[in-house]
Design an enzyme around this catalytic site. Structure first.
Site, mmCIF file in Angstrom:
data_model
loop_
_atom_site.group_PDB
_atom_site.id
_atom_site.type_symbol
_atom_site.label_atom_id
_atom_site.label_comp_id
_atom_site.label_asym_id
_atom_site.label_seq_id
_atom_site.Cartn_x
_atom_site.Cartn_y
_atom_site.Cartn_z
ATOM 1 N N GLY A 168 0.768 -1.233 0.000
ATOM 2 C CA GLY A 168 0.000 0.000 0.000
ATOM 3 C C GLY A 168 0.802 1.287 0.000
ATOM 4 N N ASP A 169 2.102 1.220 0.318
ATOM 5 C CA ASP A 169 2.965 2.406 0.285
ATOM 6 C C ASP A 169 4.380 1.953 -0.062
ATOM 7 O OD1 ASP A 169 3.773 5.062 0.486
ATOM 8 O OD2 ASP A 169 4.077 4.978 2.649
ATOM 9 N N LEU A 170 4.484 1.223 -1.170
ATOM 10 C CA LEU A 170 5.716 0.504 -1.466
ATOM 11 C C LEU A 170 6.660 1.331 -2.328
ATOM 12 C CD1 LEU A 170 6.849 -2.261 -0.684
ATOM 13 C CD2 LEU A 170 6.109 -3.107 -2.906
#
Length: 269
Positions: A178-180
């Site tokens: 999700g926030d890679l």
């Protein structure tokens, strides 16, 4: 001893001998601690620490390396510290790709997550939807459309209306980090260490790959582990990169407007 050290000791049952701030933590506070039993741990504080603990446990259950949750409350998370400071080679990128594939193979029943999350003041709306283009339009691109400059808002809304023709209706609901971005992938002396700072939900696996490519590139060997690109991935990439670009515009200001405009142009909006 500080109040934070007291909280860590209470949660872990072990006294804290050293506590020092770590770099980073734009949207939360992060510190390194050494416990009396010799363990080196990371402590994160903030209103979503407990939610992050749930996400780390979900990631760990897939076999994808990440910090192990040692203790958590709603506003404090104590976790193991991963090795970092290494430089990845092709083998390390392949190991990362394989680990991310295991994460993405953990499919959910719908797109979304049991509760909303946030990047600082920007809410991440996760109420589940069974239709992927609708989820991306309603929970991501247009969720806070009034917060955007009017000219950009019109273009984003026009793109959102076209998503049923641009995105697959029902890709596997992969578990996403999700926030890679690159800063959330750690490399140690032995290669890939793990992923940190998740903002998990279920969605199209390409979302994570697009984020990796927004501020960096996939290294040689990654596809050997994760698998080949899906047909049409390159055309979908700017659609998926647009949402983190919009988040950066809201969090950090007009310096990201050019990125948003470039991505909108690449989508034809």
């Amino acid at each position: 001893m500080s109040a934070l050290a007291d909280s860590v000791a209470r949660l872990t049952g072990v006294a804290v001998e050293e506590l020092s701030p770590l770099s980073g933590g734009d949207l939360s506070s992060v510190a390194a601690a050494r416990l009396a039993d010799g363990r080196a741990v990371v402590v994160k504080t903030g209103p979503l620490a407990g939610a992050e603990a749930e996400m780390l446990r979900a990631i760990a259950a897939t076999g994808c390396p990440c910090p192990a949750v040692l203790a958590a409350a709603e506003d404090v998370l104590v976790m193991t510290r991963l090795a970092d400071g290494g430089r990845p080679d092709a083998a390390a990128w392949a190991a990362f790709g394989e680990a991310l594939r295991r994460l993405h193979d953990a499919a959910g029943d719908a797109y979304g997550w049991p509760r909303d999350h946030a990047f600082g003041p920007v809410t991440i709306r996760n109420a589940p939807r069974p239709d992927w283009p609708a989820f991306w339009a309603e929970r991501r691109l247009t969720a806070d459309i009034a917060a955007l400059p009017a000219d950009l808002a019109r273009r984003v809304e026009a793109l959102a209306a076209r998503l049923p023709d641009l995105l697959p209706a029902a890709p596997p609901a992969a578990l996403l980090h999700g926030d890679l971005w690159s800063g959330n992938v750690l490399w140690g002396p032995e290669g890939f260490s793990g992923v940190i700072d998740p903002a998990c939900y279920h969605g199209h696996a390409e979302v994570d790959l697009a984020m990796l490519g927004l501020f960096g590139r996939l290294g040689d060997g990654f596809r050997d582990g994760h698998g080949p690109a899906e047909p049409g991935e390159a055309e979908r990439r700017p659609i998926y990169q647009l949402w983190p670009a919009l988040v950066h515009l809201r969090l950090f200001g007009g310096g990201y407007r050019g990125m948003v405009e470039r991505l909108l142009a690449e989508t034809g909006a």
